[in-house]
Design a protein around this motif. Sequence first.
Motif, short mmCIF file in Angstrom:
data_model
loop_
_atom_site.label_atom_id
_atom_site.label_comp_id
_atom_site.label_asym_id
_atom_site.label_seq_id
_atom_site.Cartn_x
_atom_site.Cartn_y
_atom_site.Cartn_z
N GLY A 16 23.31 44.47 30.06
CA GLY A 16 23.52 44.48 28.61
C GLY A 16 24.99 44.41 28.23
O GLY A 16 25.37 43.70 27.30
N SER A 17 25.83 45.13 28.98
CA SER A 17 27.26 45.14 28.66
C SER A 17 27.93 43.82 29.01
O SER A 17 28.87 43.39 28.34
N SER A 18 27.44 43.15 30.06
CA SER A 18 28.01 41.84 30.39
C SER A 18 27.62 40.81 29.33
O SER A 18 28.43 39.96 28.96
N GLN A 76 38.02 37.53 39.44
CA GLN A 76 38.93 37.48 38.28
C GLN A 76 38.84 38.71 37.39
O GLN A 76 39.51 38.79 36.36
N VAL A 77 38.01 39.69 37.79
CA VAL A 77 37.74 40.84 36.93
C VAL A 77 39.01 41.58 36.53
O VAL A 77 39.14 42.01 35.38
N LEU A 87 44.69 47.00 34.27
CA LEU A 87 43.82 46.08 34.99
C LEU A 87 42.50 46.77 35.33
O LEU A 87 42.43 47.99 35.45
N ALA A 88 41.46 45.97 35.48
CA ALA A 88 40.14 46.48 35.85
C ALA A 88 39.94 46.28 37.35
O ALA A 88 39.79 45.14 37.81
N ASP A 89 39.96 47.34 38.11
CA ASP A 89 39.82 47.27 39.56
C ASP A 89 38.42 47.71 39.96
O ASP A 89 38.01 48.85 39.71
N GLY A 160 31.98 50.97 38.18
CA GLY A 160 33.28 50.57 37.64
C GLY A 160 33.20 49.25 36.89
O GLY A 160 33.83 49.08 35.84
N LEU A 161 32.42 48.31 37.43
CA LEU A 161 32.24 47.03 36.74
C LEU A 161 31.53 47.22 35.41
O LEU A 161 31.93 46.64 34.39
N MET A 162 30.48 48.03 35.42
CA MET A 162 29.75 48.29 34.18
C MET A 162 30.67 48.87 33.10
O MET A 162 30.68 48.42 31.95
N GLN A 163 31.47 49.87 33.48
CA GLN A 163 32.36 50.49 32.50
C GLN A 163 33.45 49.52 32.04
O GLN A 163 33.86 49.55 30.88
N ALA A 164 33.89 48.64 32.94
CA ALA A 164 34.90 47.65 32.55
C ALA A 164 34.32 46.67 31.53
O ALA A 164 34.99 46.32 30.54
#
Length: 276
Positions: A16-18, A76-77, A87-89, A160-164
């Motif tokens: 949903g967030s993406s 590329q995140v 930056l989003a790591d 971490g990806l979801m929160q980013a």
Amino acid sequence: MGTNYDVVIVGGGVVGSSIAYFLSANPDFDGSIAVIERDPYYTASSSSLSTSAIRQQFGTAPNIAMSKFSIDFLRQVKTRLAIGDELADIGLHEPGYLVLATPERADAQRAKNRVQRGMGVDAELIEQVDLARRFPWLNTDDLALGSLGLGSEGWFDGPGLMQAFRRKARTQGVNYLAATVTGLTMASPGKVGEVVLDNGERLAAGTVINAAGPWSAGIARMAGAELPVVPSKRCVFVFETPARIENCPFVFDTSGFWLRPEGQLFLCGIPPVREN
């Protein structure tokens, strides 16, 4: 109380967030977006509990194409989902997948490899003798071969990806609401007009996107549709070993058992028997 949105997304996990991120980042879209998430701290969400792996070794072209897009994006995140100078790591590691096959499944694995090669996937078939030599810690007695992805496969920090995605979407104007969807009001057959929340609020929506993951069948049922989606139990275990295993890929056995490194430890899992 009623509020109008051009798009309402039910489910604020990684899917949903993406969707919220990509839609709000699209220069051709200038509408309003709301994301409804019933678990705002993500304590029990599938996205938070995921082991977060990515592979190219699928047997169908659409799955491979989606994974090729995904690995390119994950690389590329850091900059795509950065907020200002932050930056989003997501800790992306790409040591590959090692998919194992017994004699009974060897032909099917070879057929998948042909599809993968045709899609540009760099996956090497390794016969049993070479498999034992290259991975001496692996018991190959009941195996015929293995398929090793030589790149673009591995794992990352899924929460971490979801929160980013979530943070970036919010900076792009997406509104996140902590609520549970209790009903959908139909504007016409096949067209949702309103999303009803447990706090009594009703959101008028031009488009409703069902991104509720394992719970999406219940949302679909509110609109009179049936989705063959059911929650499926999975268990993940953490273990350590005194053995030194260098450059361990994500190992996927034909039984459904899998393992991968996690720092100095290992994660593993296996699907439960159907009766459980």
